[in-house]
Design a protein around this motif. Structure first.
Motif, PDB file in Angstrom:
ATOM      1  N   ASN A 140       0.825  -1.202   0.000  1.00  0.00           N
ATOM      2  CA  ASN A 140       0.000   0.000   0.000  1.00  0.00           C
ATOM      3  C   ASN A 140       0.860   1.255   0.000  1.00  0.00           C
ATOM      4  O   ASN A 140       0.602   2.217  -0.731  1.00  0.00           O
ATOM      5  CB  ASN A 140      -0.925   0.010   1.213  1.00  0.00           C
ATOM      6  N   ALA A 141       1.912   1.251   0.821  1.00  0.00           N
ATOM      7  CA  ALA A 141       2.793   2.418   0.910  1.00  0.00           C
ATOM      8  C   ALA A 141       3.536   2.652  -0.395  1.00  0.00           C
ATOM      9  O   ALA A 141       3.655   3.789  -0.868  1.00  0.00           O
ATOM     10  CB  ALA A 141       3.780   2.240   2.062  1.00  0.00           C
ATOM     11  N   LEU A 142       4.032   1.571  -0.998  1.00  0.00           N
ATOM     12  CA  LEU A 142       4.796   1.714  -2.240  1.00  0.00           C
ATOM     13  C   LEU A 142       3.911   2.179  -3.387  1.00  0.00           C
ATOM     14  O   LEU A 142       4.348   2.935  -4.255  1.00  0.00           O
ATOM     15  CB  LEU A 142       5.474   0.389  -2.582  1.00  0.00           C
ATOM     16  N   ARG A 143       2.668   1.737  -3.419  1.00  0.00           N
ATOM     17  CA  ARG A 143       1.753   2.194  -4.457  1.00  0.00           C
ATOM     18  C   ARG A 143       1.447   3.682  -4.306  1.00  0.00           C
ATOM     19  O   ARG A 143       1.276   4.400  -5.305  1.00  0.00           O
ATOM     20  CB  ARG A 143       0.450   1.388  -4.406  1.00  0.00           C
ATOM     21  N   ALA A 144       1.391   4.157  -3.069  1.00  0.00           N
ATOM     22  CA  ALA A 144       1.033   5.555  -2.828  1.00  0.00           C
ATOM     23  C   ALA A 144       2.200   6.505  -3.040  1.00  0.00           C
ATOM     24  O   ALA A 144       2.008   7.688  -3.324  1.00  0.00           O
ATOM     25  CB  ALA A 144       0.493   5.711  -1.401  1.00  0.00           C
ATOM     26  N   ALA A 145       3.431   6.003  -2.906  1.00  0.00           N
ATOM     27  CA  ALA A 145       4.614   6.868  -2.885  1.00  0.00           C
ATOM     28  C   ALA A 145       5.070   7.281  -4.273  1.00  0.00           C
ATOM     29  O   ALA A 145       5.050   6.477  -5.213  1.00  0.00           O
ATOM     30  CB  ALA A 145       5.751   6.167  -2.156  1.00  0.00           C
ATOM     31  N   GLN A 146       5.524   8.544  -4.371  1.00  0.00           N
ATOM     32  CA  GLN A 146       6.194   8.997  -5.593  1.00  0.00           C
ATOM     33  C   GLN A 146       7.695   8.712  -5.549  1.00  0.00           C
ATOM     34  O   GLN A 146       8.349   8.662  -6.590  1.00  0.00           O
ATOM     35  CB  GLN A 146       6.006  10.506  -5.791  1.00  0.00           C
ATOM     36  N   ARG A 147       8.221   8.543  -4.342  1.00  0.00           N
ATOM     37  CA  ARG A 147       9.653   8.273  -4.189  1.00  0.00           C
ATOM     38  C   ARG A 147       9.834   7.256  -3.074  1.00  0.00           C
ATOM     39  O   ARG A 147       9.127   7.307  -2.058  1.00  0.00           O
ATOM     40  CB  ARG A 147      10.423   9.544  -3.872  1.00  0.00           C
ATOM     41  N   VAL A 148      10.776   6.320  -3.269  1.00  0.00           N
ATOM     42  CA  VAL A 148      11.029   5.271  -2.284  1.00  0.00           C
ATOM     43  C   VAL A 148      12.508   5.302  -1.910  1.00  0.00           C
ATOM     44  O   VAL A 148      13.376   5.203  -2.783  1.00  0.00           O
ATOM     45  CB  VAL A 148      10.661   3.876  -2.840  1.00  0.00           C
ATOM     46  N   LEU A 149      12.791   5.446  -0.625  1.00  0.00           N
ATOM     47  CA  LEU A 149      14.157   5.459  -0.117  1.00  0.00           C
ATOM     48  C   LEU A 149      14.403   4.171   0.659  1.00  0.00           C
ATOM     49  O   LEU A 149      13.618   3.805   1.544  1.00  0.00           O
ATOM     50  CB  LEU A 149      14.385   6.685   0.771  1.00  0.00           C
ATOM     51  N   ILE A 150      15.509   3.494   0.318  1.00  0.00           N
ATOM     52  CA  ILE A 150      15.781   2.165   0.851  1.00  0.00           C
ATOM     53  C   ILE A 150      17.119   2.183   1.588  1.00  0.00           C
ATOM     54  O   ILE A 150      18.180   2.048   0.964  1.00  0.00           O
ATOM     55  CB  ILE A 150      15.822   1.108  -0.274  1.00  0.00           C
ATOM     56  N   PRO A 151      17.116   2.348   2.899  1.00  0.00           N
ATOM     57  CA  PRO A 151      18.382   2.300   3.649  1.00  0.00           C
ATOM     58  C   PRO A 151      18.968   0.891   3.627  1.00  0.00           C
ATOM     59  O   PRO A 151      18.248  -0.101   3.743  1.00  0.00           O
ATOM     60  CB  PRO A 151      17.966   2.700   5.075  1.00  0.00           C
ATOM     61  N   THR A 152      20.271   0.806   3.472  1.00  0.00           N
ATOM     62  CA  THR A 152      20.954  -0.488   3.481  1.00  0.00           C
ATOM     63  C   THR A 152      22.356  -0.315   4.046  1.00  0.00           C
ATOM     64  O   THR A 152      22.984   0.728   3.844  1.00  0.00           O
ATOM     65  CB  THR A 152      21.025  -1.095   2.064  1.00  0.00           C
ATOM     66  N   ARG A 153      22.821  -1.301   4.773  1.00  0.00           N
ATOM     67  CA  ARG A 153      24.175  -1.253   5.308  1.00  0.00           C
ATOM     68  C   ARG A 153      25.137  -1.943   4.349  1.00  0.00           C
ATOM     69  O   ARG A 153      24.723  -2.588   3.395  1.00  0.00           O
ATOM     70  CB  ARG A 153      24.210  -1.916   6.692  1.00  0.00           C
ATOM     71  N   LEU A 154      26.416  -1.769   4.630  1.00  0.00           N
ATOM     72  CA  LEU A 154      27.455  -2.273   3.729  1.00  0.00           C
ATOM     73  C   LEU A 154      27.773  -3.728   4.076  1.00  0.00           C
ATOM     74  O   LEU A 154      28.828  -4.044   4.618  1.00  0.00           O
ATOM     75  CB  LEU A 154      28.710  -1.398   3.839  1.00  0.00           C
ATOM     76  N   ASN A 155      26.832  -4.620   3.756  1.00  0.00           N
ATOM     77  CA  ASN A 155      27.081  -6.052   3.931  1.00  0.00           C
ATOM     78  C   ASN A 155      26.196  -6.836   2.969  1.00  0.00           C
ATOM     79  O   ASN A 155      25.197  -6.323   2.458  1.00  0.00           O
ATOM     80  CB  ASN A 155      26.851  -6.494   5.387  1.00  0.00           C
ATOM     81  N   ARG A 156      26.570  -8.056   2.711  1.00  0.00           N
ATOM     82  CA  ARG A 156      25.902  -8.850   1.684  1.00  0.00           C
ATOM     83  C   ARG A 156      24.455  -9.168   2.033  1.00  0.00           C
ATOM     84  O   ARG A 156      23.587  -9.233   1.150  1.00  0.00           O
ATOM     85  CB  ARG A 156      26.681 -10.143   1.432  1.00  0.00           C
ATOM     86  N   ALA A 157      24.168  -9.393   3.325  1.00  0.00           N
ATOM     87  CA  ALA A 157      22.793  -9.704   3.723  1.00  0.00           C
ATOM     88  C   ALA A 157      21.863  -8.532   3.406  1.00  0.00           C
ATOM     89  O   ALA A 157      20.768  -8.719   2.859  1.00  0.00           O
ATOM     90  CB  ALA A 157      22.737 -10.032   5.213  1.00  0.00           C
ATOM     91  N   ASP A 158      22.316  -7.315   3.719  1.00  0.00           N
ATOM     92  CA  ASP A 158      21.506  -6.144   3.409  1.00  0.00           C
ATOM     93  C   ASP A 158      21.376  -5.944   1.902  1.00  0.00           C
ATOM     94  O   ASP A 158      20.311  -5.584   1.404  1.00  0.00           O
ATOM     95  CB  ASP A 158      22.132  -4.899   4.040  1.00  0.00           C
ATOM     96  N   PHE A 159      22.473  -6.174   1.178  1.00  0.00           N
ATOM     97  CA  PHE A 159      22.413  -6.048  -0.281  1.00  0.00           C
ATOM     98  C   PHE A 159      21.358  -6.982  -0.860  1.00  0.00           C
ATOM     99  O   PHE A 159      20.573  -6.600  -1.730  1.00  0.00           O
ATOM    100  CB  PHE A 159      23.772  -6.382  -0.906  1.00  0.00           C
ATOM    101  N   SER A 160      21.352  -8.225  -0.389  1.00  0.00           N
ATOM    102  CA  SER A 160      20.406  -9.210  -0.904  1.00  0.00           C
ATOM    103  C   SER A 160      18.967  -8.770  -0.643  1.00  0.00           C
ATOM    104  O   SER A 160      18.113  -8.838  -1.545  1.00  0.00           O
ATOM    105  CB  SER A 160      20.670 -10.571  -0.255  1.00  0.00           C
ATOM    106  N   CYS A 161      18.697  -8.312   0.576  1.00  0.00           N
ATOM    107  CA  CYS A 161      17.344  -7.864   0.907  1.00  0.00           C
ATOM    108  C   CYS A 161      16.964  -6.616   0.126  1.00  0.00           C
ATOM    109  O   CYS A 161      15.806  -6.454  -0.288  1.00  0.00           O
ATOM    110  CB  CYS A 161      17.236  -7.594   2.403  1.00  0.00           C
ATOM    111  N   THR A 162      17.931  -5.734  -0.100  1.00  0.00           N
ATOM    112  CA  THR A 162      17.658  -4.527  -0.878  1.00  0.00           C
ATOM    113  C   THR A 162      17.337  -4.880  -2.317  1.00  0.00           C
ATOM    114  O   THR A 162      16.449  -4.278  -2.939  1.00  0.00           O
ATOM    115  CB  THR A 162      18.856  -3.565  -0.806  1.00  0.00           C
ATOM    116  N   GLU A 163      18.038  -5.876  -2.883  1.00  0.00           N
ATOM    117  CA  GLU A 163      17.728  -6.314  -4.245  1.00  0.00           C
ATOM    118  C   GLU A 163      16.309  -6.871  -4.322  1.00  0.00           C
ATOM    119  O   GLU A 163      15.578  -6.610  -5.283  1.00  0.00           O
ATOM    120  CB  GLU A 163      18.737  -7.369  -4.691  1.00  0.00           C
ATOM    121  N   VAL A 164      15.905  -7.634  -3.303  1.00  0.00           N
ATOM    122  CA  VAL A 164      14.542  -8.162  -3.257  1.00  0.00           C
ATOM    123  C   VAL A 164      13.542  -7.011  -3.207  1.00  0.00           C
ATOM    124  O   VAL A 164      12.517  -7.013  -3.908  1.00  0.00           O
ATOM    125  CB  VAL A 164      14.361  -9.090  -2.040  1.00  0.00           C
TER     126      VAL A 164
END
Length: 260
Positions: A140-164
């Motif tokens: 619901n939030a993503l459909r409503a938003a004009q811009r999406v900001l995705i915080p991620t840390r510098l590690n592979r687990a966060d990268f994988s989740c950010t890609e998803v």
């Protein structure tokens, strides 16, 4: 007409709520009218702005506006705060709302957008703090938003989740032009030119540039004990230690990723 921004990631602990609160606060300090809508069960943003957030009944929170069986007008659960940001607080049982929205099918897909539409003329910016999972509330939030900001840390687990998360956004919105990945809690010594840039973690920065390409924001948020301590005290880091390096970086983020 308000610009709507969602802060999201499927990975917990990336600093999503902290970043959302600070971006909202800095935007309000520039003279804009700001609404923050908390959609999380943790209520981090709600508690920052409202001391009584933890004791509010569900009927006085976003829970009542997004539960398909209630749909109380969102404007009725908005609270003015002494920090200059209006807030629609969440409730600890938001997972129940997510389940009901999912069960409602198409009728539950755009309920948040329908609730926000009457308010868009009242605010310059609306910030959405989303759950740390890809559920119906996040959708619901993503459909409503004009811009999406995705915080991620510098590690592979966060990268994988950010890609998803990025793939999910692309599925919902058809493109990624308004999505931005933001590296948070990053020691600057790992950045190019830093003394640790050749380390394994430092090399991950180069991988982040390759993986996220144009989606990666050039603004990084440094690791900061001041930021964490301020939040524990119920303060923004700008109030707690305005001269801290992280304050300038947060201002840069707002200028580049929120206001543009």
């Amino acid at each position: 007409m308000a610009r709507i921004l969602a802060f999201t990631n499927t990975k917990g602990g990336t600093g999503k709520s902290t970043l959302c609160v600070h971006a909202a606060q800095l935007t309000a300090q520039r003279g804009y009218s700001v609404l923050l809508v908390d959609l999380t069960s943790q209520r981090t943003a709600s508690s920052f702005y409202l001391e009584e957030a933890g004791s509010l009944p569900p009927e006085e929170t976003v829970w009542a506006s997004l539960h398909p069986h209630h749909q109380r007008p969102l404007e009725e659960v908005i609270y003015c705060t002494d920090k200059g940001v209006d807030v629609a607080p969440s409730h600890s049982t938001m997972a129940e709302v997510a389940a009901h929205l999912a069960a409602a099918g198409e009728a539950g897909q755009d309920l948040l957008q329908r609730q926000l539409d009457p308010l868009r003329s009242d605010y310059d910016f609306i910030f959405l703090d989303t759950p740390g999972e890809l559920n119906a509330l996040t959708a619901n939030a993503l459909r409503a938003a004009q811009r999406v900001l995705i915080p991620t840390r510098l590690n592979r687990a966060d990268f994988s989740c950010t890609e998803v998360t990025l793939r999910y956004i692309e599925t919902l919105k058809g493109e990624l032009s308004q999505a931005r990945a933001i590296l948070t809690m990053l020691d600057d010594r790992y950045l190019p030119g830093g003394i640790w840039s050749r380390s394994h973690t430092g090399q991950l920065y180069g991988q982040a540039q390759q993986i996220f390409a144009d989606v990666l924001s050039p603004v990084t948020i440094p690791d900061s004990s001041d930021l964490r301590t301020a939040f524990d005290y119920g303060l923004t880091v700008m109030d707690y230690r305005p001269g801290a390096a992280v304050c300038q970086r947060l201002r840069q983020l707002v200028e580049r990723e929120v206001l543009l």
